[in-house]
Design a protein around this motif. Structure first.
Motif, PDB file in Angstrom:
ATOM      1  N   PRO A 345       9.663  -4.435  32.361  1.00  0.00           N
ATOM      2  CA  PRO A 345       8.655  -4.114  31.340  1.00  0.00           C
ATOM      3  C   PRO A 345       8.865  -2.775  30.653  1.00  0.00           C
ATOM      4  N   ILE A 346       9.566  -1.819  31.277  1.00  0.00           N
ATOM      5  CA  ILE A 346       9.786  -0.519  30.640  1.00  0.00           C
ATOM      6  C   ILE A 346      10.943  -0.542  29.645  1.00  0.00           C
ATOM      7  N   VAL A 347      11.638  -1.677  29.572  1.00  0.00           N
ATOM      8  CA  VAL A 347      12.819  -1.778  28.713  1.00  0.00           C
ATOM      9  C   VAL A 347      12.419  -2.216  27.312  1.00  0.00           C
ATOM     10  N   ASN A 348      12.678  -1.343  26.336  1.00  0.00           N
ATOM     11  CA  ASN A 348      12.461  -1.651  24.926  1.00  0.00           C
ATOM     12  C   ASN A 348      13.746  -1.315  24.170  1.00  0.00           C
ATOM     13  N   LEU A 349      14.365  -2.329  23.589  1.00  0.00           N
ATOM     14  CA  LEU A 349      15.602  -2.153  22.849  1.00  0.00           C
ATOM     15  C   LEU A 349      15.364  -2.554  21.397  1.00  0.00           C
ATOM     16  N   PHE A 350      15.780  -1.695  20.483  1.00  0.00           N
ATOM     17  CA  PHE A 350      15.513  -1.937  19.074  1.00  0.00           C
ATOM     18  C   PHE A 350      16.788  -1.799  18.257  1.00  0.00           C
ATOM     19  N   ALA A 351      16.785  -2.449  17.105  1.00  0.00           N
ATOM     20  CA  ALA A 351      17.886  -2.339  16.153  1.00  0.00           C
ATOM     21  C   ALA A 351      17.419  -1.493  14.980  1.00  0.00           C
ATOM     22  N   ASP A 352      18.349  -0.733  14.391  1.00  0.00           N
ATOM     23  CA  ASP A 352      17.961   0.031  13.211  1.00  0.00           C
ATOM     24  C   ASP A 352      19.181   0.444  12.400  1.00  0.00           C
ATOM     25  N   LYS A 353      18.947   0.697  11.113  1.00  0.00           N
ATOM     26  CA  LYS A 353      19.980   1.188  10.203  1.00  0.00           C
ATOM     27  C   LYS A 353      19.549   2.506   9.570  1.00  0.00           C
ATOM     28  N   THR A 354      18.642   3.217  10.236  1.00  0.00           N
ATOM     29  CA  THR A 354      18.008   4.366   9.591  1.00  0.00           C
ATOM     30  C   THR A 354      18.172   5.692  10.312  1.00  0.00           C
ATOM     31  N   THR A 355      18.569   5.711  11.579  1.00  0.00           N
ATOM     32  CA  THR A 355      18.616   6.951  12.346  1.00  0.00           C
ATOM     33  C   THR A 355      19.612   7.938  11.733  1.00  0.00           C
ATOM     34  N   PRO A 356      19.165   9.110  11.303  1.00  0.00           N
ATOM     35  CA  PRO A 356      20.085  10.083  10.695  1.00  0.00           C
ATOM     36  C   PRO A 356      21.203  10.471  11.657  1.00  0.00           C
ATOM     37  N   GLY A 357      22.410  10.589  11.124  1.00  0.00           N
ATOM     38  CA  GLY A 357      23.554  10.976  11.937  1.00  0.00           C
ATOM     39  C   GLY A 357      24.217   9.842  12.677  1.00  0.00           C
ATOM     40  N   SER A 358      23.627   8.659  12.666  1.00  0.00           N
ATOM     41  CA  SER A 358      24.225   7.517  13.362  1.00  0.00           C
ATOM     42  C   SER A 358      25.309   6.879  12.505  1.00  0.00           C
ATOM     43  N   LEU A 359      26.188   6.134  13.148  1.00  0.00           N
ATOM     44  CA  LEU A 359      27.279   5.487  12.433  1.00  0.00           C
ATOM     45  C   LEU A 359      26.782   4.386  11.506  1.00  0.00           C
ATOM     46  N   GLY A 360      25.691   3.732  11.890  1.00  0.00           N
ATOM     47  CA  GLY A 360      25.191   2.602  11.108  1.00  0.00           C
ATOM     48  C   GLY A 360      24.198   2.979  10.032  1.00  0.00           C
ATOM     49  N   GLY A 402      18.948  -6.672   7.108  1.00  0.00           N
ATOM     50  CA  GLY A 402      19.770  -5.644   6.471  1.00  0.00           C
ATOM     51  C   GLY A 402      20.965  -5.226   7.302  1.00  0.00           C
ATOM     52  N   CYS A 403      21.648  -6.196   7.921  1.00  0.00           N
ATOM     53  CA  CYS A 403      22.800  -5.860   8.768  1.00  0.00           C
ATOM     54  C   CYS A 403      24.035  -6.650   8.361  1.00  0.00           C
ATOM     55  N   SER A 404      24.252  -6.737   7.041  1.00  0.00           N
ATOM     56  CA  SER A 404      25.468  -7.350   6.510  1.00  0.00           C
ATOM     57  C   SER A 404      26.459  -6.243   6.187  1.00  0.00           C
ATOM     58  N   TYR A 405      27.738  -6.480   6.513  1.00  0.00           N
ATOM     59  CA  TYR A 405      28.731  -5.419   6.346  1.00  0.00           C
ATOM     60  C   TYR A 405      30.110  -6.036   6.195  1.00  0.00           C
ATOM     61  N   ALA A 406      30.925  -5.440   5.320  1.00  0.00           N
ATOM     62  CA  ALA A 406      32.342  -5.761   5.206  1.00  0.00           C
ATOM     63  C   ALA A 406      33.119  -4.476   5.372  1.00  0.00           C
ATOM     64  N   ASP A 407      34.268  -4.531   6.011  1.00  0.00           N
ATOM     65  CA  ASP A 407      35.007  -3.298   6.287  1.00  0.00           C
ATOM     66  C   ASP A 407      35.888  -2.865   5.122  1.00  0.00           C
ATOM     67  N   SER A 408      35.914  -3.660   4.040  1.00  0.00           N
ATOM     68  CA  SER A 408      36.736  -3.320   2.887  1.00  0.00           C
ATOM     69  C   SER A 408      36.220  -4.077   1.676  1.00  0.00           C
ATOM     70  N   GLN A 415      27.470 -10.891   9.085  1.00  0.00           N
ATOM     71  CA  GLN A 415      26.546 -10.220  10.005  1.00  0.00           C
ATOM     72  C   GLN A 415      27.308  -9.309  10.952  1.00  0.00           C
ATOM     73  N   ARG A 416      26.949  -8.017  10.928  1.00  0.00           N
ATOM     74  CA  ARG A 416      27.515  -7.043  11.840  1.00  0.00           C
ATOM     75  C   ARG A 416      26.392  -6.297  12.549  1.00  0.00           C
ATOM     76  N   MET A 417      26.714  -5.831  13.722  1.00  0.00           N
ATOM     77  CA  MET A 417      25.725  -5.185  14.569  1.00  0.00           C
ATOM     78  C   MET A 417      25.191  -3.902  13.929  1.00  0.00           C
ATOM     79  N   PRO A 418      23.870  -3.757  13.833  1.00  0.00           N
ATOM     80  CA  PRO A 418      23.289  -2.468  13.461  1.00  0.00           C
ATOM     81  C   PRO A 418      23.298  -1.552  14.676  1.00  0.00           C
ATOM     82  N   ASN A 419      22.789  -0.352  14.541  1.00  0.00           N
ATOM     83  CA  ASN A 419      22.557   0.468  15.730  1.00  0.00           C
ATOM     84  C   ASN A 419      21.577  -0.273  16.629  1.00  0.00           C
TER      85      ASN A 419
END
Length: 544
Positions: A345-360, A402-408, A415-419
């Motif tokens: 119950p203490i486990v909360n996992l979230f996806a995001d594309k907004t965290t400043p400084g993150s790769l995603g 909002g997790c679509s991505y192409a490497d070139s 579909q690619r993994m967000p943070n």
């Protein structure tokens, strides 16, 4: 090639192979840009040509991908390379089917021809589809721009200064116990322009950095050797990331390692790595058995990536994708039940594309969808996946994640993994306080080798540094440690998570997916976390 080669950088020799292909350029050319008005004009050429050819939808990505890569060994610079790749990718929907074409011919005729080719491919693809593509709506945003927040542009920093930093790190490692040192600096600038028939013209300037290294110590008498990789994380920041300041330092539990949040002191980390590599030569081999594990964020990011990030990619869940990481045990029936216990119950996992400084972190993905944050595991229960515009309706979502991505520019977006991150604990708890409650355990710092099955369920993880925890205190260094579990029992064994003061992000600069393969970049955050009663094995192999 196995997928683990994208993530295991004990040798780091493969890293340069996954940089986007481009022509070699002078360092001065990295600072040039293409006017936004010129990109908009080219995008309109593609949009008009596609719609005249019969497309009901079209998006255009004009990309300029810049890389600088520096590699050193011991006290020598081995190579410096600057590359540029420029072109246009056009994706369309015609008669309910996708078509995609790309070109490096930046003339009006070249781009219009690519758009018409994309439509022709879509028309040919219709006979292969059982139902038409269904895109979740997205509101056009007009003309907007965004860039990675930074105060120091890596492109404007002298190559000599960067090489000197790497050589200083190598020297610090050699002076403190390492027999060999290798360090590298990956620097990426993606100038991406997106336009679509939805009415968006989005200009983004994205910057990322990573400075991995490896320190190796050798016992000349026995020939035994041990290595320790750097603990610095890849980031979506400017070169100010290497301007380390004392107030940015975080001491890990028991003073075992000095880590960083806002900045990274590669020289200090290399100095510690030299000492650690030498200590590993004489460290005690672990006794197999059940232990309470205390996992640092520099380690836990990779576990999150493999047994939460990949199995909640909706294309894997549906069986549409299996390259490099298999499918997923987290099937739709488990999500539909609304009570599948992915973790405690203490486990909360979230996806995001907004965290400043993150790769995603971006303002918009490669479908023009704004970056957002959403829950994947809430109070231990599987509640959502990662979905793009054409997947959202499958799980009842009204909009893309909002997790679509192409490497070139030359590859189609998908579909690619967000943070994907573990939320910090709600109760006040530091790593030093967490240690006090552990009677028999192991503290693991840094990521290492791993193995996981094709449904992302049964796994084994190693690490960089291992320390015995006995009666609430961190003790001597251990070696030959790996832990085994399945994803569900592991996350249900989570018994404590440190608070937000300890939360920080690790990540992957080269995450592979797809066929033909593409690479992506992704961060994963967490605080130090405790997992009770996990099986630990001894990985030592005796010869003779």
């Amino acid at each position: 090639m196995e997928r683990r080669t994208f993530l295991n950088y004990s040798s780091m020799a493969l890293g340069s192979l996954f940089l986007p292909v481009g022509r070699a350029i002078a360092a001065e050319e990295l600072l040039t840009t293409m006017p936004v008005a010129a990109k908009k004009a080219l995008a309109d050429v593609a949009l008009n040509a596609a719609t005249k050819a019969g497309a009901s939808y079209c998006d255009v990505r004009i990309g300029r991908y810049l890389n600088q890569f520096i590699t050193t060994r011991d006290l020598n610079v081995e190579s410096v390379s600057n590359t540029e790749s420029v072109g246009v990718g056009v994706r369309v929907i015609c008669n309910g089917a996708y078509g995609f074409a790309a070109t490096s011919d930046m003339s009006n005729d070249g781009i219009a021809n690519a758009a018409r080719q994309a439509v022709a491919i879509a028309k040919a693809n219709v006979r292969l589809q059982t139902e038409p593509v269904q895109l979740a709506p997205v509101k056009g945003v007009g003309e907007v721009s965004w860039r990675t927040p930074y105060t120091k542009d890596w492109r404007a920093v002298a190559i000599k200064d960067k090489a000197d930093m790497l050589l200083a790190a190598n020297k610090a490692g050699l002076d403190n116990g390492a027999s060999f040192m290798q360090s590298r600096l990956f620097q990426v600038n993606q100038q991406k322009y997106f336009a679509s028939t939805d009415g968006s013209y989005i200009d983004q300037d994205i910057h990322r950095l990573w400075a991995p290294f490896s320190a190796t110590a050798v016992d000349k008498a026995s020939g035994k050797f041990r290595s320790r990789a750097g603990l610095g994380n890849p980031v979506g920041k400017g070169y100010e990331y290497f301007d380390a300041k004392p107030e940015h330092k975080i001491k890990a539990a028991g003073g075992v390692a000095t880590l960083y949040t806002e900045t990274y002191d590669i020289v200090e980390d290399a100095r510690a790595a030299g000492r650690d590599a030498k200590r590993k030569l004489t460290a005690k081999s672990v006794q197999p058995g059940k232990y309470d594990l205390m996992l640092s964020p520099e380690h836990l990011w990779l576990t999150i990536h493999e047994n939460v990030g990949h199995p909640t990619e909706l294309d894997r869940v549906l069986g549409y994708e299996a390259n490099y990481a298999g499918t997923s045990f987290a099937t739709l029936d488990k999500w539909k039940s609304k009570n599948f216990k992915y973790g405690a119950p203490i486990v909360n996992l979230f996806a995001d594309k907004t965290t400043p400084g993150s790769l995603g972190a971006v303002a918009y993905d490669d479908e023009g969808v704004p970056g957002k944050k959403w829950d994947i595991i809430k109070d231990g229960i599987l509640v959502n996946y990662q979905a793009t515009r054409d997947q959202a309706h499958i799980i009842g979502e009204k909009e893309s994640h909002g997790c679509s991505y192409a490497d070139s520019w030359s590859t189609v977006q998908f579909q690619r993994m967000p943070n994907v991150s573990l939320a910090a604990g709600k109760a006040k708890l530091t790593p030093d306080e967490m240690v006090k409650g552990i009677k028999k355990g192991i503290y693991i710092v840094g990521d290492g080798s791993f193995s996981i099955d094709q449904q992302r369920y049964n796994f084994q993880f190693g690490g960089q540094l291992f320390y015995e925890i006995k009666d609430g205190k961190i003790g001597e260094m251990l070696e030959d440690v790996a832990y085994q579990a399945n994803t569900q029992e592991f996350w249900n064994a989570c018994a404590g998570i440190c608070d937000e003061r300890d939360w920080r992000m690790g990540g992957s600069f080269f995450d592979g997916k797809g066929q033909p393969p593409q690479i992506s970049i992704v961060s994963h955050g967490s605080s130090t976390a405790r997992f009770n009663g996990i099986n630990v094995i001894n990985t030592a192999r005796k010869i003779g």
